[in-house]
Scaffold this motif. Structure first.
Motif, PDB file in Angstrom:
ATOM      1  N   ARG A 287       0.702  -1.329  -0.013  1.00 36.74           N
ATOM      2  CA  ARG A 287      -0.152  -0.070   0.034  1.00 36.74           C
ATOM      3  C   ARG A 287       0.797   1.394   0.013  1.00 36.74           C
ATOM      4  O   ARG A 287       0.497   2.290  -0.692  1.00 36.74           O
ATOM      5  N   ALA A 288       2.061   1.029   0.591  1.00 37.90           N
ATOM      6  CA  ALA A 288       3.015   2.309   0.716  1.00 37.90           C
ATOM      7  C   ALA A 288       3.880   2.303  -0.415  1.00 37.90           C
ATOM      8  O   ALA A 288       4.651   3.128  -0.664  1.00 37.90           O
ATOM      9  N   ARG A 289       3.684   1.389  -1.457  1.00 32.74           N
ATOM     10  CA  ARG A 289       4.560   1.337  -2.508  1.00 32.74           C
ATOM     11  C   ARG A 289       6.175   1.134  -2.130  1.00 32.74           C
ATOM     12  O   ARG A 289       6.871   1.941  -2.856  1.00 32.74           O
ATOM     13  N   ILE A 290       6.160   0.156  -1.364  1.00 33.27           N
ATOM     14  CA  ILE A 290       7.585   0.129  -0.725  1.00 33.27           C
ATOM     15  C   ILE A 290       7.802  -1.530  -1.347  1.00 33.27           C
ATOM     16  O   ILE A 290       7.105  -2.431  -0.689  1.00 33.27           O
ATOM     17  N   ALA A 291       8.848  -1.696  -2.229  1.00 28.06           N
ATOM     18  CA  ALA A 291       9.272  -2.890  -2.624  1.00 28.06           C
ATOM     19  C   ALA A 291      10.135  -3.700  -1.664  1.00 28.06           C
ATOM     20  O   ALA A 291      11.093  -3.180  -1.435  1.00 28.06           O
ATOM     21  N   THR A 292       9.887  -4.975  -1.167  1.00 36.28           N
ATOM     22  CA  THR A 292      10.785  -5.614  -0.322  1.00 36.28           C
ATOM     23  C   THR A 292      10.833  -7.040  -0.796  1.00 36.28           C
ATOM     24  O   THR A 292      10.138  -7.289  -2.027  1.00 36.28           O
ATOM     25  N   ALA A 319       5.113   3.337   7.444  1.00 34.76           N
ATOM     26  CA  ALA A 319       4.119   2.434   6.790  1.00 34.76           C
ATOM     27  C   ALA A 319       3.575   1.423   7.836  1.00 34.76           C
ATOM     28  O   ALA A 319       2.550   0.920   7.951  1.00 34.76           O
ATOM     29  N   LEU A 320       4.717   1.003   8.254  1.00 35.20           N
ATOM     30  CA  LEU A 320       4.207  -0.496   9.364  1.00 35.20           C
ATOM     31  C   LEU A 320       3.417   0.140  10.592  1.00 35.20           C
ATOM     32  O   LEU A 320       2.407  -0.617  11.112  1.00 35.20           O
ATOM     33  N   HIS A 321       3.516   1.330  10.962  1.00 38.55           N
ATOM     34  CA  HIS A 321       3.102   1.813  12.206  1.00 38.55           C
ATOM     35  C   HIS A 321       1.653   2.275  11.938  1.00 38.55           C
ATOM     36  O   HIS A 321       0.776   2.089  12.542  1.00 38.55           O
ATOM     37  N   ASP A 322       1.745   2.810  10.763  1.00 43.76           N
ATOM     38  CA  ASP A 322       0.200   3.370  10.015  1.00 43.76           C
ATOM     39  C   ASP A 322      -0.589   2.275   9.974  1.00 43.76           C
ATOM     40  O   ASP A 322      -1.902   2.385  10.255  1.00 43.76           O
ATOM     41  N   SER A 323      -0.201   1.013   9.472  1.00 42.65           N
ATOM     42  CA  SER A 323      -1.125  -0.135   9.394  1.00 42.65           C
ATOM     43  C   SER A 323      -1.323  -0.823  10.617  1.00 42.65           C
ATOM     44  O   SER A 323      -2.573  -1.078  10.890  1.00 42.65           O
TER      45      SER A 323
END
Length: 331
Positions: A287-292, A319-323
């Motif tokens: 959702r945050a458009r972060i590729a891992t 992004a992890l905290h917002d989720s």
């Protein structure tokens, strides 16, 4: 006057074949290694690195490819791998028709070798990765010493990320263990990924055999020239490594405080996390458009995360905290 290489005398600056021995590049590479990871005085006194025991390659994967091609017979020989391990170990072995025996890493940090099983397994070589990809952990040094002392075949260690580690390179063990082959990369710690360079560091006899199997003129002239320039100032290389390690450790500490993260491993050139709900973490990052890399190389419940800039890493943590906050709001 050279009239044996069949070059075009009417060409431009690249009409000549590059240096096939790569002596100048080898000297600069050894000087850089000794500057950023100096051997102990007693090691330096009994061993001198040279082009006799260093072979420049087109990256660490090319180095592994050459070792497999040189020392292992297709359809006959077997090698041991220690999952979770670098996926290219299995892929290259398959391409060369070499069977693999899987002897998983043990320990809470995936750092223990099952030496007894490795020695008892009918393999001609053992392929290791230290620091390990994808776990971002280091191997137990006592286990490795026992393996080197007891295993009759080649022990090949991919050290692509070793510049970022706190323990020294295993290259310093080559003088005592002629069956040890160390693979290195200039892509990560030395930040030269675009030049595609690596090296094999090993006993003279190993290097001579690999050199005989390597195609001629493996490294282009412009790449050699650029790499020599990049290696000329080890102090710059040291600053790059230190800056990376500082940011990696900051990222790892921030990840350890994230509610969705169970454990953090950060001994390599990336950070790997164990997640309670890896699908949820993956969804939050998408959702945050972060590729891992989710479940790297089939290693379930884990996510491998490259170290970005301070700003990029802050976005990741947010992004992890917002989720997590979104989930709490919903409940």
């Amino acid at each position: 006057m050279n009239l044996r290489s069949n070059e075009n005398p009417f060409g431009g600056p690249y009409r000549h074949y590059p240096d096939d021995d790569l002596d100048v590049l080898v000297r600069h590479y050894i000087a850089a290694l000794d500057a950023i990871e100096p051997p102990a005085p007693e090691q330096a006194a009994r061993w001198t690195w040279s082009s006799e025991n260093v072979l420049i390659t087109r990256g660490a994967v090319d180095a592994l490819d050459l070792v497999l091609r040189t020392f292992f017979e297709p359809g006959t020989d077997l090698v041991a791998v220690t999952p979770p391990n670098f996926a290219f170990f299995d892929r290259l072995a398959t391409l060369h028709g070499i069977g693999t025996c899987r002897v998983p890493l043990g320990g809470a940090r995936f750092d223990r070798l099952d030496v007894e099983r490795l020695v008892a397994t009918p393999v001609k070589g053992v392929l290791l990765c230290d620091p390990n990809n994808p776990s971002s952990t280091r191997l137990n040094p006592e286990d490795l010493e026992r393996l080197l002392a007891r295993f009759a075949g080649l022990v090949v260690i991919d050290e692509t990320y070793v510049e970022f580690a706190t323990r020294a390179s295993h290259r310093h063990l080559v003088s005592r263990h002629p069956n040890l082959v160390v693979l290195r990369s200039m892509s990560k710690g030395f930040a030269m990924a675009g030049l595609r360079l690596g090296a094999i560091l090993a006993d003279d006899a190993v290097i001579a055999a690999v050199r005989a199997a390597r195609p001629p003129f493996a490294v282009p002239g412009p790449v050699i020239e650029r790499a020599v320039d990049e290696l000329a100032d080890p102090a710059i290389l040291r600053r790059r490594i230190d800056a990376f390690v500082e940011e990696r450790d900051r990222l790892a500490a921030a990840l350890s405080r994230c509610p969705k993260v169970s454990r953090v491993f950060a001994d390599a050139g990336f950070v790997t996390i164990e997640a309670e709900d890896v699908a949820d973490v993956a969804s939050a990052l998408r959702r945050a458009r972060i590729a891992t890399v989710v479940n790297p190389d089939g290693w379930q419940r884990h996510v491998r995360i490259s170290v970005g800039s301070a700003g990029q890493n802050a976005r990741l943590i947010a992004a992890l905290h917002d989720s997590h906050q979104r989930e709490e709001d919903l409940t």
